[in-house]
Design a protein around this motif. Structure first.
Motif, PDB file in Angstrom:
ATOM      1  N   UNK A 132     -24.696  11.353   6.300  1.00 46.04           N
ATOM      2  CA  UNK A 132     -23.565  12.023   5.647  1.00 46.04           C
ATOM      3  C   UNK A 132     -23.580  13.515   5.970  1.00 46.04           C
ATOM      4  N   UNK A 133     -24.742  14.122   5.893  1.00 48.32           N
ATOM      5  CA  UNK A 133     -24.856  15.559   6.188  1.00 48.32           C
ATOM      6  C   UNK A 133     -24.367  15.834   7.610  1.00 48.32           C
ATOM      7  N   UNK A 134     -24.776  14.986   8.535  1.00 48.63           N
ATOM      8  CA  UNK A 134     -24.316  15.154   9.921  1.00 48.63           C
ATOM      9  C   UNK A 134     -22.807  14.998  10.032  1.00 48.63           C
ATOM     10  N   UNK A 135     -22.280  14.003   9.326  1.00 48.20           N
ATOM     11  CA  UNK A 135     -20.850  13.698   9.386  1.00 48.20           C
ATOM     12  C   UNK A 135     -19.991  14.850   8.881  1.00 48.20           C
TER      13      UNK A 135
ATOM     14  N   UNK B  77     -13.075  22.631   5.072  1.00 44.74           N
ATOM     15  CA  UNK B  77     -12.343  22.704   3.805  1.00 44.74           C
ATOM     16  C   UNK B  77     -13.252  23.014   2.626  1.00 44.74           C
ATOM     17  N   UNK B  78     -14.525  22.699   2.772  1.00 46.30           N
ATOM     18  CA  UNK B  78     -15.452  22.895   1.652  1.00 46.30           C
ATOM     19  C   UNK B  78     -15.368  21.767   0.638  1.00 46.30           C
ATOM     20  N   UNK B  79     -14.579  20.753   0.932  1.00 45.78           N
ATOM     21  CA  UNK B  79     -14.382  19.639   0.008  1.00 45.78           C
ATOM     22  C   UNK B  79     -15.381  18.507   0.226  1.00 45.78           C
ATOM     23  N   UNK B  80     -15.887  18.364   1.428  1.00 46.41           N
ATOM     24  CA  UNK B  80     -16.801  17.264   1.736  1.00 46.41           C
ATOM     25  C   UNK B  80     -18.183  17.566   1.177  1.00 46.41           C
ATOM     26  N   UNK B  81     -18.824  16.533   0.681  1.00 45.44           N
ATOM     27  CA  UNK B  81     -20.186  16.686   0.160  1.00 45.44           C
ATOM     28  C   UNK B  81     -20.917  15.363   0.252  1.00 45.44           C
ATOM     29  N   UNK B  82     -22.199  15.397   0.072  1.00 47.76           N
ATOM     30  CA  UNK B  82     -23.043  14.201   0.150  1.00 47.76           C
ATOM     31  C   UNK B  82     -23.816  14.002  -1.150  1.00 47.76           C
ATOM     32  N   UNK B  83     -23.279  14.480  -2.232  1.00 43.69           N
ATOM     33  CA  UNK B  83     -24.016  14.398  -3.500  1.00 43.69           C
ATOM     34  C   UNK B  83     -24.262  12.945  -3.914  1.00 43.69           C
ATOM     35  N   UNK B  84     -23.343  12.049  -3.628  1.00 44.02           N
ATOM     36  CA  UNK B  84     -23.552  10.647  -3.975  1.00 44.02           C
ATOM     37  C   UNK B  84     -24.766  10.070  -3.271  1.00 44.02           C
ATOM     38  N   UNK B  85     -24.888  10.322  -1.978  1.00 42.31           N
ATOM     39  CA  UNK B  85     -26.024   9.832  -1.209  1.00 42.31           C
ATOM     40  C   UNK B  85     -27.315  10.519  -1.651  1.00 42.31           C
ATOM     41  N   UNK B  86     -27.209  11.806  -1.959  1.00 41.75           N
ATOM     42  CA  UNK B  86     -28.377  12.549  -2.428  1.00 41.75           C
ATOM     43  C   UNK B  86     -28.890  11.963  -3.745  1.00 41.75           C
ATOM     44  N   UNK B  87     -27.979  11.701  -4.670  1.00 36.60           N
ATOM     45  CA  UNK B  87     -28.384  11.128  -5.953  1.00 36.60           C
ATOM     46  C   UNK B  87     -28.879   9.693  -5.790  1.00 36.60           C
TER      47      UNK B  87
END
Length: 72
Positions: free
Chosen positions: A34-37, A43-53
């Protein structure tokens, strides 16, 4: 317990968590993918918090019984 109590035992939680991380390789790989993607997101809207959690949930699921079994 008095306010002057001295705790001499080292916190075992970080060590137990490290021991559990190899059990959560799939979740870690999903987070890294996800981080790579989203690296190119402007936009600053994309994040990987779901995968991190998800990764930390897996680590916690592994570590919790080990931590509680060592409590006095």
């Amino acid at each position: 317990m008095s306010d002057n109590a001295v705790y001499t035992e080292e916190d075992q939680k970080p060590q137990i968590e490290e021991e559990c991380k190899p059990h959560c390789v799939k979740q870690w790989q999903e987070y890294k993918a996800c981080v790579e993607r989203i690296q190119g997101d402007t936009t600053g809207q994309a994040h990987c918090s779901g995968q991190y959690f998800d990764f930390w949930h897996c680590v916690d699921h592994c570590a919790a019984p080990k931590i509680f079994s060592r409590l006095k």
